[in-house]
Design a protein around this motif. Sequence first.
Motif, short mmCIF file in Angstrom:
data_model
loop_
_atom_site.label_atom_id
_atom_site.label_comp_id
_atom_site.label_asym_id
_atom_site.label_seq_id
_atom_site.Cartn_x
_atom_site.Cartn_y
_atom_site.Cartn_z
N LEU A 38 0.85 -1.18 0.00
CA LEU A 38 0.00 0.00 0.00
C LEU A 38 0.89 1.23 0.00
N VAL A 39 0.70 2.09 -1.01
CA VAL A 39 1.52 3.29 -1.14
C VAL A 39 0.62 4.52 -1.07
N PRO A 40 0.63 5.26 0.05
CA PRO A 40 -0.10 6.52 0.12
C PRO A 40 0.82 7.68 -0.26
N THR A 67 -5.78 26.53 -4.57
CA THR A 67 -5.13 25.52 -3.73
C THR A 67 -5.61 24.14 -4.16
N SER A 68 -4.68 23.27 -4.46
CA SER A 68 -5.01 21.92 -4.90
C SER A 68 -4.41 20.92 -3.92
N VAL A 69 -5.26 20.00 -3.45
CA VAL A 69 -4.82 18.92 -2.55
C VAL A 69 -5.18 17.60 -3.22
N GLU A 70 -4.17 16.75 -3.44
CA GLU A 70 -4.37 15.51 -4.20
C GLU A 70 -3.78 14.31 -3.47
N PRO A 71 -4.56 13.65 -2.61
CA PRO A 71 -4.09 12.41 -2.00
C PRO A 71 -4.30 11.23 -2.95
N SER A 72 -3.49 10.20 -2.77
CA SER A 72 -3.57 9.03 -3.65
C SER A 72 -3.22 7.78 -2.85
N LEU A 73 -3.92 6.68 -3.16
CA LEU A 73 -3.63 5.39 -2.55
C LEU A 73 -3.45 4.36 -3.67
N THR A 74 -2.39 3.60 -3.62
CA THR A 74 -2.13 2.56 -4.61
C THR A 74 -1.88 1.24 -3.92
N LEU A 75 -2.61 0.21 -4.34
CA LEU A 75 -2.37 -1.16 -3.92
C LEU A 75 -1.67 -1.87 -5.07
N TYR A 84 -0.35 -6.52 -10.59
CA TYR A 84 -1.72 -6.07 -10.39
C TYR A 84 -1.69 -4.77 -9.58
N GLN A 85 -2.48 -3.79 -10.01
CA GLN A 85 -2.47 -2.49 -9.35
C GLN A 85 -3.88 -1.93 -9.25
N LEU A 86 -4.16 -1.26 -8.16
CA LEU A 86 -5.41 -0.55 -7.96
C LEU A 86 -5.07 0.81 -7.39
N ASN A 87 -5.49 1.87 -8.07
CA ASN A 87 -5.14 3.23 -7.65
C ASN A 87 -6.38 4.10 -7.54
N TYR A 88 -6.47 4.84 -6.45
CA TYR A 88 -7.52 5.85 -6.29
C TYR A 88 -6.87 7.17 -5.89
N ARG A 89 -7.29 8.24 -6.53
CA ARG A 89 -6.84 9.57 -6.13
C ARG A 89 -7.98 10.55 -6.31
N LEU A 90 -7.93 11.60 -5.53
CA LEU A 90 -8.88 12.69 -5.69
C LEU A 90 -8.11 13.99 -5.74
N ASN A 91 -8.67 14.96 -6.41
CA ASN A 91 -8.06 16.28 -6.50
C ASN A 91 -9.10 17.31 -6.09
N ASN A 92 -8.85 17.97 -4.96
CA ASN A 92 -9.73 19.02 -4.48
C ASN A 92 -9.11 20.37 -4.80
N SER A 93 -9.83 21.19 -5.60
CA SER A 93 -9.34 22.50 -6.00
C SER A 93 -10.20 23.59 -5.39
N THR A 94 -9.56 24.52 -4.68
CA THR A 94 -10.24 25.64 -4.04
C THR A 94 -9.82 26.93 -4.72
N TYR A 95 -10.80 27.65 -5.30
CA TYR A 95 -10.55 28.93 -5.97
C TYR A 95 -10.89 30.04 -4.99
N HIS A 96 -9.88 30.70 -4.46
CA HIS A 96 -10.10 31.63 -3.35
C HIS A 96 -10.85 32.90 -3.77
N SER A 97 -10.81 33.25 -5.04
CA SER A 97 -11.54 34.42 -5.52
C SER A 97 -12.73 34.07 -6.39
N SER A 98 -13.06 32.78 -6.46
CA SER A 98 -14.19 32.33 -7.28
C SER A 98 -14.70 31.01 -6.70
N GLN A 99 -15.32 31.10 -5.53
CA GLN A 99 -15.66 29.89 -4.79
C GLN A 99 -16.67 29.00 -5.51
N GLU A 100 -17.44 29.55 -6.44
CA GLU A 100 -18.39 28.72 -7.18
C GLU A 100 -17.68 27.74 -8.11
#
Length: 397
Positions: A38-40, A67-75, A84-100
Amino acid sequence: MSKQKALFTLSAVATGIIFAGQASAIEPQPIDLGGVGLVPTLKISETYDDNIWEAPEGDDKRSSWVTSVEPSLTLAARDRLNIYQLNYRLNNSTYHSSQEDDHTDHFLRADSHMEFSARHRLDLNAGYNKQQDTRDSTNRDNDEVGNKYHSTNVGGLYGFGAQTAKMQLELGANQEWRKYDNNRDSGSLTREKDRDTLSLVTTGYYRVAPKTRLLAEVQYNDYDYDTNTLDSEGYRYLVGATWDATAKTTGTVKVGFEEKDFKDPSKNDPDNSTWEVGMTWSPLTYSRVLLNTRSRAEEGSSTENFVDTTSYGISWEHDWTDRVTSNLGYSFTDKDYEGGSNNGRNDELDSYNLGVNYKMRRWLDLGVGYSFKDNSSTDANSAFDRNQVFFNANVSL
C-alpha cells in the motif's frame, strides 16, 4: 523472493503508475499488507492563475489563487511476471476568488499485466472518473458552474510473440461511456456530448535490428452519441518504426491517413493525412530533449462536426545535480473547426512552461514553475492569454 525484495519491487511498481512520465519523483516506501503493498502519497500545490476561465480581455477575465490537494492510494501486488495495481486519487481544487468554481475530482483505476508464456501476454485496465471542468467560452457568461461529467472505461491489449522474436502482433480494445451531469439546458449543450466510444487497434511489428522494429497499425473508433447527429466510424492506417536506446534516442514514428464516415449523409466525411511522433534524445546521461507531434481529426460538438488538430512540442529536462532537475517546454497547437456554426473557425495556441524540482528527501519533492498560454482565434470570445505560477510539494511515507 525475500520480504524486503518483494516490497522493493512493489514500491517500484506503484511508483511507476503514480509518477509515470515525470523526470524525478519521490520514492515511496510501501506498507506491507501481507504480500500486497500500500503506497499513500499526497501532492499539495498553490497556484496563482490570472485567467481561470480562459476569457478574452474584459469583464469575464478573472484571476484567483488556487489551492489543490491531491491524495492518492495505490495497492500493488506481483506474482512472478504478473503485476496487479489498484489506484484511487482525488483532487480538491479551491478557488479563493471564485468559490463557485471549487470542485473535487475522483479517479479510480485498476491495471493488470499477465504473462502466460514468453509468447503470450495480456494487459487489462478499467477506470472510473468523475470530474468538473472550469468554465470556458460556452458557459462563462451564465450562472452555471463548469461542466461536470463522469466516464467509465474497460480495455485490454493482447500481445503475441516473444519480445526478441522477429515478429510480434498486438490486439487492443477499449470501451468508454461518458455522460455529462449538468448544464444540460444551457448554452453549453452538454447533453449533446454524451457518448459511447468503442476503440480497436491492431499493430504488427517486424524486427530489423536488435532494438529497432518496423510497424503497421490499423485503428478503428465507433462514436455513438445519445442525442447528437455526430455518430460516426473512424479509421486510421499507419506505418512507421519504433526503437529503444539507439544512438542515444528512443522513439516511435507513425504516419498514414485517416477517414471518418458520419452516419448523417449531409455531413462531409474527412479524409486526411495523419501522424504520431514521439522521440527522446539523450545527448548526456543527465539531459533529455523530448520531441512530439501529432495530427488527426478530433471529435466535435453541437457547434462543429469535427476539429482538424495538429500539434508540435519540444521540451528539455536537465538534472543539474542528483537532487535538482529543471524542465523547459514549448508547444504549438493548430485547430481548424469543420462544419456546423463553427465552420471556418481557427485557433492557434502557443504554450510555454518552465519548472524546477528539488528532491529534498526520499519522501519529499518540492517544485516551482511558470506557464503561459496564448490562444489566438477567429472567434473573439475564445481568444485569451493565461499566466500561471505554482508551488507544489509531493509527500510519501
